[in-house]
Write a protein that holds these residues in place. Structure first.
Motif, PDB file in Angstrom:
ATOM      1  N   GLN A 141     -57.522  95.388 -17.500  1.00  0.00           N
ATOM      2  CA  GLN A 141     -58.608  94.723 -16.776  1.00  0.00           C
ATOM      3  C   GLN A 141     -59.351  95.726 -15.893  1.00  0.00           C
ATOM      4  O   GLN A 141     -60.573  95.797 -15.914  1.00  0.00           O
ATOM      5  CB  GLN A 141     -58.050  93.577 -15.928  1.00  0.00           C
ATOM      6  CG  GLN A 141     -59.096  92.803 -15.165  1.00  0.00           C
ATOM      7  CD  GLN A 141     -59.958  91.953 -16.071  1.00  0.00           C
ATOM      8  OE1 GLN A 141     -59.486  91.454 -17.078  1.00  0.00           O
ATOM      9  NE2 GLN A 141     -61.209  91.793 -15.734  1.00  0.00           N
ATOM     10  N   GLU A 142     -58.596  96.501 -15.122  1.00  0.00           N
ATOM     11  CA  GLU A 142     -59.199  97.455 -14.187  1.00  0.00           C
ATOM     12  C   GLU A 142     -60.002  98.547 -14.909  1.00  0.00           C
ATOM     13  O   GLU A 142     -61.071  98.937 -14.450  1.00  0.00           O
ATOM     14  CB  GLU A 142     -58.116  98.098 -13.317  1.00  0.00           C
ATOM     15  CG  GLU A 142     -57.516  97.137 -12.313  1.00  0.00           C
ATOM     16  CD  GLU A 142     -56.300  97.695 -11.596  1.00  0.00           C
ATOM     17  OE1 GLU A 142     -55.825  98.812 -11.944  1.00  0.00           O
ATOM     18  OE2 GLU A 142     -55.803  97.012 -10.674  1.00  0.00           O
ATOM     19  N   LYS A 143     -59.465  99.032 -16.008  1.00  0.00           N
ATOM     20  CA  LYS A 143     -60.122 100.125 -16.749  1.00  0.00           C
ATOM     21  C   LYS A 143     -61.058  99.611 -17.835  1.00  0.00           C
ATOM     22  O   LYS A 143     -61.654 100.401 -18.553  1.00  0.00           O
ATOM     23  CB  LYS A 143     -59.069 101.044 -17.361  1.00  0.00           C
ATOM     24  CG  LYS A 143     -58.228 101.759 -16.328  1.00  0.00           C
ATOM     25  CD  LYS A 143     -57.228 102.684 -16.985  1.00  0.00           C
ATOM     26  CE  LYS A 143     -56.425 103.428 -15.938  1.00  0.00           C
ATOM     27  NZ  LYS A 143     -55.432 104.335 -16.556  1.00  0.00           N
ATOM     28  N   GLN A 144     -61.132  98.292 -17.969  1.00  0.00           N
ATOM     29  CA  GLN A 144     -61.925  97.641 -19.006  1.00  0.00           C
ATOM     30  C   GLN A 144     -61.631  98.240 -20.390  1.00  0.00           C
ATOM     31  O   GLN A 144     -62.536  98.555 -21.164  1.00  0.00           O
ATOM     32  CB  GLN A 144     -63.407  97.721 -18.674  1.00  0.00           C
ATOM     33  CG  GLN A 144     -63.719  96.915 -17.438  1.00  0.00           C
ATOM     34  CD  GLN A 144     -65.172  96.504 -17.359  1.00  0.00           C
ATOM     35  OE1 GLN A 144     -65.960  96.773 -18.240  1.00  0.00           O
ATOM     36  NE2 GLN A 144     -65.502  95.840 -16.293  1.00  0.00           N
ATOM     37  N   LEU A 145     -60.345  98.365 -20.671  1.00  0.00           N
ATOM     38  CA  LEU A 145     -59.911  98.894 -21.965  1.00  0.00           C
ATOM     39  C   LEU A 145     -60.286  97.913 -23.065  1.00  0.00           C
ATOM     40  O   LEU A 145     -60.278  96.703 -22.856  1.00  0.00           O
ATOM     41  CB  LEU A 145     -58.397  99.122 -21.968  1.00  0.00           C
ATOM     42  CG  LEU A 145     -57.853 100.092 -20.928  1.00  0.00           C
ATOM     43  CD1 LEU A 145     -56.335 100.148 -21.009  1.00  0.00           C
ATOM     44  CD2 LEU A 145     -58.452 101.478 -21.106  1.00  0.00           C
ATOM     45  N   ASP A 146     -60.592  98.437 -24.240  1.00  0.00           N
ATOM     46  CA  ASP A 146     -60.912  97.544 -25.352  1.00  0.00           C
ATOM     47  C   ASP A 146     -59.721  97.361 -26.285  1.00  0.00           C
ATOM     48  O   ASP A 146     -59.790  96.628 -27.254  1.00  0.00           O
ATOM     49  CB  ASP A 146     -62.151  98.013 -26.118  1.00  0.00           C
ATOM     50  CG  ASP A 146     -61.993  99.378 -26.742  1.00  0.00           C
ATOM     51  OD1 ASP A 146     -60.904  99.985 -26.640  1.00  0.00           O
ATOM     52  OD2 ASP A 146     -62.971  99.858 -27.349  1.00  0.00           O
ATOM     53  N   HIS A 201     -63.534  92.011 -22.687  1.00  0.00           N
ATOM     54  CA  HIS A 201     -63.958  93.222 -23.390  1.00  0.00           C
ATOM     55  C   HIS A 201     -62.976  93.662 -24.483  1.00  0.00           C
ATOM     56  O   HIS A 201     -63.258  94.580 -25.235  1.00  0.00           O
ATOM     57  CB  HIS A 201     -64.121  94.352 -22.366  1.00  0.00           C
ATOM     58  CG  HIS A 201     -62.915  94.477 -21.481  1.00  0.00           C
ATOM     59  ND1 HIS A 201     -62.765  93.700 -20.345  1.00  0.00           N
ATOM     60  CD2 HIS A 201     -61.795  95.211 -21.587  1.00  0.00           C
ATOM     61  CE1 HIS A 201     -61.600  93.993 -19.788  1.00  0.00           C
ATOM     62  NE2 HIS A 201     -60.993  94.892 -20.527  1.00  0.00           N
ATOM     63  N   LEU A 202     -61.836  92.987 -24.580  1.00  0.00           N
ATOM     64  CA  LEU A 202     -60.768  93.376 -25.501  1.00  0.00           C
ATOM     65  C   LEU A 202     -61.199  93.241 -26.961  1.00  0.00           C
ATOM     66  O   LEU A 202     -61.719  92.207 -27.368  1.00  0.00           O
ATOM     67  CB  LEU A 202     -59.547  92.490 -25.234  1.00  0.00           C
ATOM     68  CG  LEU A 202     -58.198  93.024 -25.665  1.00  0.00           C
ATOM     69  CD1 LEU A 202     -57.876  94.323 -24.941  1.00  0.00           C
ATOM     70  CD2 LEU A 202     -57.122  91.988 -25.356  1.00  0.00           C
ATOM     71  N   LYS A 203     -60.996  94.305 -27.731  1.00  0.00           N
ATOM     72  CA  LYS A 203     -61.326  94.291 -29.157  1.00  0.00           C
ATOM     73  C   LYS A 203     -60.074  94.270 -30.033  1.00  0.00           C
ATOM     74  O   LYS A 203     -60.082  93.716 -31.112  1.00  0.00           O
ATOM     75  CB  LYS A 203     -62.172  95.512 -29.513  1.00  0.00           C
ATOM     76  CG  LYS A 203     -63.548  95.496 -28.886  1.00  0.00           C
ATOM     77  CD  LYS A 203     -64.335  96.704 -29.292  1.00  0.00           C
ATOM     78  CE  LYS A 203     -65.703  96.667 -28.618  1.00  0.00           C
ATOM     79  NZ  LYS A 203     -66.470  97.871 -28.897  1.00  0.00           N
ATOM     80  N   ILE A 204     -59.013  94.916 -29.539  1.00  0.00           N
ATOM     81  CA  ILE A 204     -57.769  95.029 -30.312  1.00  0.00           C
ATOM     82  C   ILE A 204     -56.598  94.611 -29.433  1.00  0.00           C
ATOM     83  O   ILE A 204     -56.442  95.115 -28.321  1.00  0.00           O
ATOM     84  CB  ILE A 204     -57.565  96.476 -30.812  1.00  0.00           C
ATOM     85  CG1 ILE A 204     -58.723  96.905 -31.701  1.00  0.00           C
ATOM     86  CG2 ILE A 204     -56.236  96.605 -31.541  1.00  0.00           C
ATOM     87  CD1 ILE A 204     -58.737  98.388 -32.035  1.00  0.00           C
ATOM     88  N   LEU A 205     -55.784  93.692 -29.950  1.00  0.00           N
ATOM     89  CA  LEU A 205     -54.613  93.205 -29.219  1.00  0.00           C
ATOM     90  C   LEU A 205     -53.391  93.307 -30.118  1.00  0.00           C
ATOM     91  O   LEU A 205     -53.361  92.762 -31.213  1.00  0.00           O
ATOM     92  CB  LEU A 205     -54.842  91.748 -28.789  1.00  0.00           C
ATOM     93  CG  LEU A 205     -53.696  91.050 -28.068  1.00  0.00           C
ATOM     94  CD1 LEU A 205     -53.292  91.795 -26.800  1.00  0.00           C
ATOM     95  CD2 LEU A 205     -54.082  89.607 -27.750  1.00  0.00           C
TER      96      LEU A 205
END
Length: 105
Positions: free
Chosen positions: A13-18, A46-50
């Protein structure tokens, strides 16, 4: 285990990782494996891959549709029941479409 997972989610969340890797290694005792996707994950717009590989998750919640940027979810090694496995194998868009169809019923 839960603290480590929450820390990873907070960092994403803090780093806006995708991409977020919450996968589990095979040696982890069952009591430390996730049985559901943490609600905090659904705040990561912003998440693209989980990656949720090798847990004890049986159901994917309808909340998945909150992840509007998500295009890949890895759920291998989970005892999935809902949505049906044939839907899950088709990917994120098929899962979201499945929930949309359920709402119309």
């Amino acid at each position: 285990m839960r603290d480590r997972i929450l820390q990873k989610i907070k960092e994403a969340q803090e780093k806006q990782l995708d991409e977020l890797d919450l996968s589990n290694d095979w040696d982890t005792p069952d009591q430390y494996k996730l049985t559901e996707i943490p609600e905090e994950v659904f705040e990561l717009k912003h998440l693209k891959i989980l990656n949720l590989r090798n847990h004890k998750i049986s159901h994917i919640p309808e909340s998945l549709d909150k992840l509007t940027s998500l295009n890949t979810i890895d759920l291998r090694g989970n005892p999935l029941e809902e949505p049906p496995l044939e839907i899950i194998r088709q990917g994120v868009e098929a899962i979201k479409k499945y929930f949309e169809q359920l709402k119309k019923m």
